[in-house]
Write a protein that holds these residues in place. Structure first.
Motif, PDB file in Angstrom:
ATOM      1  N   ALA A  33       0.837  -1.199   0.000  1.00 32.23           N
ATOM      2  CA  ALA A  33       0.000   0.000   0.000  1.00 32.23           C
ATOM      3  C   ALA A  33       0.873   1.251   0.000  1.00 32.23           C
ATOM      4  O   ALA A  33       1.983   1.250   0.526  1.00 32.23           O
ATOM      5  CB  ALA A  33      -0.912   0.004   1.224  1.00 32.23           C
ATOM      6  N   ASN A  52      -4.178   0.689  -2.555  1.00 28.76           N
ATOM      7  CA  ASN A  52      -3.570  -0.627  -2.403  1.00 28.76           C
ATOM      8  C   ASN A  52      -2.776  -0.993  -3.660  1.00 28.76           C
ATOM      9  O   ASN A  52      -2.657  -0.201  -4.593  1.00 28.76           O
ATOM     10  CB  ASN A  52      -4.641  -1.686  -2.094  1.00 28.76           C
ATOM     11  CG  ASN A  52      -5.509  -2.007  -3.298  1.00 28.76           C
ATOM     12  OD1 ASN A  52      -5.607  -1.220  -4.231  1.00 28.76           O
ATOM     13  ND2 ASN A  52      -6.156  -3.165  -3.266  1.00 28.76           N
ATOM     14  N   LEU A 103      -3.728  -1.537   3.038  1.00 30.34           N
ATOM     15  CA  LEU A 103      -3.988  -0.103   3.095  1.00 30.34           C
ATOM     16  C   LEU A 103      -4.223   0.344   4.537  1.00 30.34           C
ATOM     17  O   LEU A 103      -4.906  -0.341   5.296  1.00 30.34           O
ATOM     18  CB  LEU A 103      -5.214   0.159   2.222  1.00 30.34           C
ATOM     19  CG  LEU A 103      -5.642   1.576   1.902  1.00 30.34           C
ATOM     20  CD1 LEU A 103      -6.349   1.590   0.561  1.00 30.34           C
ATOM     21  CD2 LEU A 103      -6.563   2.103   2.974  1.00 30.34           C
TER      22      LEU A 103
END
Length: 123
Positions: A33, A52, A103
């Motif tokens: 990420a 991501n 993320l």
């Protein structure tokens, strides 16, 4: 180790646009990420946006939603932040960050950081 270098900052009038880029080098295969954070004078560093690996998942702070767009080009190891309708309150140093996991929106979860690029929005 991963190195991140931001570019694209500058001075713009309110309502204007800027496009920030972040180039990654080194052990880029470790990156999953990537995100953008910003820090205004006298304030803590805050989350702006994240994406991501595939680019299919993105997340934005409420303050920039609808005005900023994050994207990435894995072939070029870059992540970009397109900023439109800029406001004086967007003035800050913008930092690119990367991590080797999913993320995230908190600074402590990122493993690598760039040096930052200044964005100044005049009223």
């Amino acid at each position: 180790q991963v190195q991140l270098v931001e570019s694209g900052g500058g001075l713009v009038q309110a309502g204007g646009s800027l496009r920030l880029s972040c180039a990654a080098s080194g052990r880029t295969f470790s990156i999953y990420a990537m995100g953008w954070f910003r820090q205004a004078p006298g304030k803590e560093r805050e989350f702006v946006s994240a994406i991501n690996w595939s680019g299919e998942r993105t997340y934005y702070a409420d303050s920039v939603k609808g005005r900023f767009t994050i994207s990435r080009d894995n072939a070029k190891n870059t992540v970009n932040l397109q900023m439109i309708s800029l406001k004086p309150e967007d003035t800050a140093v913008y930092y690119c960050a990367a991590r080797n996991s999913i993320l995230a929106i908190t600074t402590t979860r990122y493993d690598w950081w760039g040096q930052g690029t200044q964005v100044t929005v005049s009223s």
